[in-house]
Write a protein that holds these residues in place. Structure first.
Motif, PDB file in Angstrom:
ATOM      1  N   ALA A  29       0.557  -1.142   0.334  1.00 46.69           N
ATOM      2  CA  ALA A  29       0.005  -0.349   0.048  1.00 46.69           C
ATOM      3  C   ALA A  29       1.077   1.477  -0.225  1.00 46.69           C
ATOM      4  O   ALA A  29       2.146   1.165   0.613  1.00 46.69           O
ATOM      5  N   ILE A  30       0.245   1.925  -0.418  1.00 48.86           N
ATOM      6  CA  ILE A  30       0.900   3.685  -0.776  1.00 48.86           C
ATOM      7  C   ILE A  30       0.797   4.156   0.907  1.00 48.86           C
ATOM      8  O   ILE A  30      -0.641   4.657   0.707  1.00 48.86           O
ATOM      9  N   VAL A  31       1.723   4.482   1.236  1.00 48.91           N
ATOM     10  CA  VAL A  31       1.231   5.759   2.590  1.00 48.91           C
ATOM     11  C   VAL A  31       1.857   6.350   2.600  1.00 48.91           C
ATOM     12  O   VAL A  31       3.658   7.225   2.783  1.00 48.91           O
ATOM     13  N   ARG A  32       0.969   7.938   1.846  1.00 47.35           N
ATOM     14  CA  ARG A  32       1.827   8.810   2.152  1.00 47.35           C
ATOM     15  C   ARG A  32       0.802  10.040   3.369  1.00 47.35           C
ATOM     16  O   ARG A  32      -0.242   9.435   3.230  1.00 47.35           O
ATOM     17  N   PRO A  33       1.702  10.692   4.264  1.00 51.52           N
ATOM     18  CA  PRO A  33       1.206  10.937   4.953  1.00 51.52           C
ATOM     19  C   PRO A  33       0.049  12.443   4.389  1.00 51.52           C
ATOM     20  O   PRO A  33       0.863  12.664   2.898  1.00 51.52           O
ATOM     21  N   SER A  34      -0.831  12.837   4.415  1.00 47.11           N
ATOM     22  CA  SER A  34      -2.374  13.158   3.945  1.00 47.11           C
ATOM     23  C   SER A  34      -1.399  14.793   4.321  1.00 47.11           C
ATOM     24  O   SER A  34      -1.639  14.449   6.052  1.00 47.11           O
ATOM     25  N   LEU A  35      -2.317  15.670   3.810  1.00 52.76           N
ATOM     26  CA  LEU A  35      -1.292  17.390   3.126  1.00 52.76           C
ATOM     27  C   LEU A  35      -2.560  18.126   3.053  1.00 52.76           C
ATOM     28  O   LEU A  35      -3.267  17.963   2.141  1.00 52.76           O
ATOM     29  N   SER A  36      -3.155  18.815   3.986  1.00 58.97           N
ATOM     30  CA  SER A  36      -4.146  19.982   3.940  1.00 58.97           C
ATOM     31  C   SER A  36      -3.439  20.619   2.632  1.00 58.97           C
ATOM     32  O   SER A  36      -2.588  21.093   2.276  1.00 58.97           O
ATOM     33  N   TYR A  37      -4.688  21.279   1.892  1.00 55.60           N
ATOM     34  CA  TYR A  37      -4.060  22.424   1.078  1.00 55.60           C
ATOM     35  C   TYR A  37      -2.777  23.334   1.210  1.00 55.60           C
ATOM     36  O   TYR A  37      -1.729  23.109   0.697  1.00 55.60           O
ATOM     37  N   TRP A  38      -3.031  23.944   2.513  1.00 55.43           N
ATOM     38  CA  TRP A  38      -2.068  24.672   2.460  1.00 55.43           C
ATOM     39  C   TRP A  38      -0.434  24.303   3.252  1.00 55.43           C
ATOM     40  O   TRP A  38       0.186  24.685   2.558  1.00 55.43           O
ATOM     41  N   GLN A  39      -0.999  23.314   4.192  1.00 53.74           N
ATOM     42  CA  GLN A  39       0.503  22.190   3.957  1.00 53.74           C
ATOM     43  C   GLN A  39       1.143  21.947   2.555  1.00 53.74           C
ATOM     44  O   GLN A  39       2.474  22.886   2.539  1.00 53.74           O
ATOM     45  N   ASP A  40       0.338  21.374   1.663  1.00 56.72           N
ATOM     46  CA  ASP A  40       0.870  21.330   0.532  1.00 56.72           C
ATOM     47  C   ASP A  40       1.838  22.808   0.046  1.00 56.72           C
ATOM     48  O   ASP A  40       2.927  22.298  -0.952  1.00 56.72           O
ATOM     49  N   ALA A  41       1.327  23.540   0.380  1.00 58.09           N
ATOM     50  CA  ALA A  41       1.093  24.459  -0.969  1.00 58.09           C
ATOM     51  C   ALA A  41       2.730  25.126  -0.445  1.00 58.09           C
ATOM     52  O   ALA A  41       3.825  25.375  -1.202  1.00 58.09           O
ATOM     53  N   TRP A  42       2.479  24.451   1.396  1.00 55.44           N
ATOM     54  CA  TRP A  42       3.443  25.652   2.306  1.00 55.44           C
ATOM     55  C   TRP A  42       4.591  24.677   1.405  1.00 55.44           C
ATOM     56  O   TRP A  42       6.075  25.178   1.214  1.00 55.44           O
TER      57      TRP A  42
END
Lengths: 469, 314, 355
Positions: A29-42
């Motif tokens: 399984a591909i486990v990636r921490p899920s990031l919020s929109y702003w976290q990802d943008a940052w």
């Protein structure tokens, strides 16, 4: 087309290899921490080196203008007419001098010789300094007086002797004292004898670099020495205030003016966009959300305001509002910027809201009975914020340029309030002789605009990438 | 197409009306009136002047007169030069600004397209990096700095060659125009270069370019037949705003290079608070820009078949 | 149905394509082989990202290079090697010997160029025809692809066409120079179902007349069933099963093919019946799995599947499958240890899935 079995591989097989695989062990399984929109943008923004450096630069510029004066005190308005247009230097000493006028030197000589000879023996008497340069020369037979000139370059001929300082005033005087706005630079003094009939003789030139000096009176009034020291002070060296970035045409410290000018320019450049983007978001949001006739009327008005030629109306508003005595002129400029700047953000937000309204997730929320308050705060705003932030970042350079432009044509903040634009305006007049007066504020404007532009690029990329998925 | 043009024309007229009204309102927000201010004048002189400029009438009446005058293209008489009509001032100085502006626009557009196409062709290689570096500089440095540097450049060039190759300031010959037009067009050129670059890159990865390659069309033919034309379209759409930028940018350049254009005259009028000149020039510029944007839109309609032939959406 | 001794119109052997990415490379195509005879239609099936488009694009030199790179293999067009040809040489093949039809006709045509001109361009570039002659031929081609009022239509722009009409125009364009191979990359995906049929019909008719080979790339098994003589099923950059259309549809020999079939709606399905989706997602080809790419999603995976890549082996006449279950059947030493429980016919599969 038939592929033969790889027998080598097959030979290593055992029955165990053909046991069914347990379900759990299969799925890598591909486990990636899920990031919020702003976290990802940052995260994306931080990965962009240029944008990150721009952010540091902006923090640096803000600290320069707002934090630095809390630590070090700067004097942005104090004029020092003895230190006009000084080039940047780390420090400068000044000689304290007595400024009693020189009586001069006299030599009797005939004044009706047939032709004038060239003046000779031109010399400097005493130590030349910026309070006075004393010249003396050998008398010229036939001359009734002498013209004295000062030049910044080697004279190339009779017509290129430089600034006429005047003539010797008294009969038989063979000396001249120059006390006219002297600076610590190299001068070329020329004297030119003339006779009764107005004929001119050949000139003689001497090169001199006066050292910086302060008259004892001004030293006392400016608090450089105390009154008690008056008798012993003459001939003493004192350290003058440092001007790391030099001084302007009124002898004001450029570094200090850059610090306080930054406060003005950055304030206008950041607050005005914040205000007009905010107004634009509300206006555009309302128009887009209401839709229909309201939207049509509201946006038609916004279209009109956009059609106004921006800088022309900035000037017009500035003239209309005027600046009273003692006012800095920052408020009129803010008002004008806000009055003309809001429609761009309004259009942008309206377009976004119109698009969002059609989005399935908004329709779904509506079907589930979400009220408009919820819709706006939960769905509309978060999705509009990205575009708004990018637009805000790109508005700041425009606002800073506008301030600079208006100040440059003399329609900006009122003197003595410093601003980077106003400093450029001051610096332009002496650009060819003292380029630093224009270059320093221009560099600060450029760096600010550059930083915000690159940050805006970075933000747009960071948010766009997320939008694309 | 005709319907589209008519529609745009009508909205243009309304926009010009709005600009005129905004100008009028702004100028009547002035505390006091234009006549009180500089020097004390006798009641009689004042009365005469009020009569002359129509300031004795109620504001709404003044607005009516202002509008009807504007309609007839009459901008009134200058406050500071009592015997000069604003129309004459515009007629005299605008052509200079227009020539300079057109030259700057040509430099900016051609430069923007060429540099932008080059950066896209050499994407991520050194020509791209070099050009984009200059683009960043050009959009970050205020125009007056470029104007000053331009002047310094002319001086240095002349000194270097020991002859007056280019005049430092003034107006009259091509030589007077070159550097000011370049300075004036610089930031617009940088902006268009950026736009052209991203537009080219977008087109390069478009499906129809792949189709053309699959057809066996040579790279050069793809470049000029397919990429260039499609990539230029977005550049044309921003020509309207570019003209506005160049027009107002002209103020600074005309000031620095002592060019007797309308921009320089406008700045002088502003500094001297010459109300009629300010109002007249603002409305004139406003109308001019509205017309230019209109013209560009129509031009775009001719270039883009989707608008020329297709249905027009507002 | 085809003469196997003839030179194939297109023959690809062990094609490998990489894309360099940050910190490594993505192995998009991992040793793909197939061939098509003139007049034959090969359907390449697979889900998006399985490498089917990249395979065909790289033959045409249409993948961006870099980051793309053809690592190995060969591709012969009527016996002539075409991999690694310089662009100038490739341009003599593109549009002449190989025509291409793309997925989205709306974006596949230049929006600012008239349809007729775009078709004529191929003729002008390759046949050196004059513009007027090329335009005249373009009208004929449009006429041939059953576009009404071709004369008028040729003077129109793409935005004035409907999707189906555009795809016909794209087909007309790809046929301009009578290519021996026509590559159709998802030609009907962007179209309405009714239009799909018309376009497929058109392609079939033209193939009958011209006798060219068609390589049809699609993820739609229905399209393949209608059109293809031979089918290759691709998964994770490899062909996992290939054979005649009958082999693939009635004698499926790979769990993935079965999965695809189960995911496809059938006319005899009950209203309450649910389609079975294949759980999970394809492996990341940035670091391809050691074993079978389908292992993590396979219902019948064995421990070897995780560790070692199965070979593509013949399971019938011109029918091949890349699955350990087939190896097992062939290898006497392990025979009987494991009974594959996958289904070979639709009836049993639907009854199982309904449980």
């Amino acid at each position: 087309m038939t592929t033969h079995l790889n027998t080598a591989a097959m030979n290593n097989l055992s029955p165990a290899d053909f046991m069914p695989l347990e379900k759990e062990r299969r799925a890598d399984a591909i486990v990636r921490p899920s990031l919020s929109y702003w976290q990802d943008a940052w995260r994306r923004l931080r990965a962009n080196r240029r944008a990150l450096w721009s952010l540091y630069l902006i923090v640096g510029l803000l600290s320069f203008s707002y934090l630095l004066p809390l630590i070090v005190s700067f004097d942005a308005t104090g004029q020092d007419l003895t230190q006009i247009s000084q080039a940047p230097s780390t420090g400068r000493s000044s000689l304290i001098v007595d400024t009693t006028p020189w009586t001069g030197r006299f030599a009797k000589h005939g004044d009706d010789a047939a032709d004038l000879r060239k003046a000779t023996g031109l010399e400097i008497v005493g130590e030349p300094h910026t309070e006075s340069v004393r010249l003396a020369w050998q008398p010229v037979e036939g001359a009734i007086g002498y013209n004295v000139f000062r030049h910044l370059l080697t004279p190339s001929g009779d017509t290129d002797l430089g600034l006429p300082l005047g003539q010797t005033e008294l009969a038989n005087q063979v000396s001249f004292e120059d006390r006219l706005k002297l600076q610590s630079v190299t001068y070329f003094y020329s004297i030119q004898p003339f006779n009764r009939s107005g004929e001119l003789g050949d000139y003689a030139t001497i090169e001199v670099t006066p050292r910086h000096a302060t008259s004892i009176e001004s030293a006392i009034t400016r608090g450089l020495i105390s009154l008690e020291q008056k008798s012993s002070a003459v001939g003493q060296e004192i350290e003058l205030k440092r001007h790391v970035m030099g001084t302007d045409y009124l002898g004001r410290d450029i570094l200090a003016r850059l610090v306080y000018g930054g406060q003005t320019s950055l304030f206008i450049g950041i607050i005005a966009p914040l205000l007009f983007v905010f107004i634009g978001v509300v206006y555009g949001g309302v128009a887009g959300y209401m839709g229909g006739r309201v939207d049509e009327i509201m946006m038609r008005f916004a279209d009109f305001v956009i059609a106004l030629p921006f800088l022309l109306f900035m000037i017009l508003f500035r003239v209309a509002m005027g600046i009273g005595p003692g006012e800095s002129g920052v408020t009129p400029m803010l008002i004008a910027l806000v009055a003309l700047g809001w429609p761009t953000a309004a259009r942008l937000v309206r377009g976004q809201v119109l698009q969002l309204r059609e989005q399935p997730f908004v329709e779904a929320a509506q079907l589930m009975g979400a009220n408009s308050h919820y819709l706006i705060w939960r769905h509309m705003l978060p999705n509009v914020m990205g575009v708004v932030l990018v637009s805000l970042t790109f508005s700041i350079p425009t606002a800073i340029f506008t301030e600079a432009f208006l100040s440059f044509i003399g329609m900006g903040v009122a003197p003595p309030t410093p601003s980077w634009g106003a400093m450029c305006n001051d610096g332009v007049k002496s650009f060819l002789s003292h380029p630093h007066e224009l270059l320093f504020p221009a560099i600060f404007i450029s760096l600010t605009v550059l930083a915000f532009n690159l940050l805006g690029d970075g933000l747009r990329d960071a948010l766009d990438a997320k939008m694309k998925g | 197409m005709t319907q589209y043009i008519l529609k745009r024309l009508l909205s243009g007229v309304v926009t010009i009306w709005f600009i005129a009204t905004a100008t009028f309102v702004a100028m009547h927000l002035v505390p006091g009136d234009p006549l009180s201010g500089d020097k004390a004048m006798s009641a009689e002189v004042r009365k005469n002047l009020e009569l002359r400029y129509g300031l004795d009438k109620p504001v709404i009446h003044q607005y009516g007169i202002f509008l009807s005058n504007m309609l007839q293209g009459d901008f009134g008489i200058s406050y500071t030069q009592k015997n000069r009509r604003v129309n004459d001032i515009i007629r005299e100085h605008f052509p200079v600004s227009a020539i300079l502006g057109v030259l700057a626009l040509i430099i900016a557009t051609v430069g923007g397209i060429v540099w932008g196409a080059l950066t896209a062709l050499y994407r991520d290689r050194w020509p791209d990096a070099v050009i984009m570096f200059f683009v960043v500089v050009a959009v970050s440095v205020p125009s007056f700095v470029f104007a000053m540097l331009g002047q310094l450049g002319i001086l240095t060039l002349n000194k270097w060659l020991g002859a007056s190759i280019l005049p430092v300031a003034g107006w009259g010959s091509i030589g007077h125009m070159l550097v000011p037009a370049l300075v004036l067009g610089l930031s617009t050129m940088a902006y268009l270069t950026r736009l052209m670059r991203s537009s080219m890159l977008e087109v390069t990865s478009a499906d129809y370019i792949r189709t053309a390659r699959a057809k066996g069309v040579s790279p050069f033919r793809i470049f000029y037949k397919h990429q260039l034309r499609n990539a230029i379209l977005p550049v044309i759409t921003v020509l309207g705003p570019s003209i506005a930028a160049i027009t107002t940018g002209g103020f600074v350049v005309e000031l620095v290079f002592a060019i007797p254009g309308l921009g320089r005259y406008f700045v002088q009028a502003v500094q001297q608070l010459d109300y009629t000149v300010i109002m007249g020039t603002t409305v004139f510029y406003g109308a001019f820009l509205v017309l230019m944007v209109l013209l560009v839109d129509i031009l775009y309609g001719f270039v883009d078949p989707r608008i020329r032939v297709g249905k027009v959406s507002a | 149905m085809t003469d196997t001794t003839a030179i194939p119109a297109l023959e690809v052997k062990d094609l490998q394509v990489d894309f360099s990415a940050q910190g490594g490379k993505v192995q998009a195509v991992r040793g793909v082989s197939f061939s098509v005879q003139p007049g034959e239609t090969l359907g390449i099936v697979g889900e998006s990202g399985c490498g089917k488009s990249v395979t065909m694009m790289s033959l045409m030199g249409l993948i961006p290079m870099p980051p793309g790179r053809i690592v190995g293999g060969s591709a012969k067009l009527s016996g002539r090697e075409i991999l690694h040809l310089p662009v100038a040489e490739l341009n003599k093949i593109r549009g002449v010997d190989i025509g291409m039809v793309f997925q989205d006709p709306m974006s596949a045509l230049n929006p600012t160029m008239k349809i007729g001109e775009q078709i004529a361009e191929t003729l002008m570039v390759h046949k050196g025809m004059s513009k007027s002659a090329a335009l005249k031929r373009a009208v004929e081609l449009l006429d041939r692809t059953k576009i009404p009022e071709a004369q008028k239509r040729a003077k129109q722009y793409p935005f004035e066409f409907s999707g189906g009409m555009l795809q016909r125009a794209v087909i007309a364009m790809s046929l301009a120079c009578n290519p021996s191979v026509l590559i159709a990359d998802e030609p009907t995906t962007a179209l309405d179902v009714t239009i799909q049929n018309q376009v497929l019909e058109l392609m079939r008719d033209i193939q009958k007349e011209e006798g060219m080979a068609i390589v049809l790339i699609t993820h739609d098994l229905g399209v393949v069933a209608r059109m293809a003589d031979k089918v290759a099923v691709m998964y994770a950059g490899q062909i996992v099963e290939s054979g005649s259309a009958e082999d693939i549809f009635y004698r499926s020999a790979h769990p993935y093919t079965l999965g695809l079939k189960e995911a496809m709606p059938a006319p005899n399905m009950h209203v309450d019946e649910r389609l079975v989706a294949i759980a999970g997602s394809p492996p990341d080809l940035f670091s391809p799995p050691l074993g079978c790419g389908y292992c993590s999603r396979c219902e019948t995976a064995m421990s070897i599947c995780n560790r070692q890549l199965p070979e593509l082996i013949a399971v019938g006449d011109a029918h091949q499958s890349r699955c350990w279950h087939q190896h097992q059947m062939m290898d006497a030493s392990v025979e009987g240890l494991f009974q594959p429980n996958y289904r070979t016919d639709r009836e049993s599969s639907s009854s199982e899935s309904a449980q």
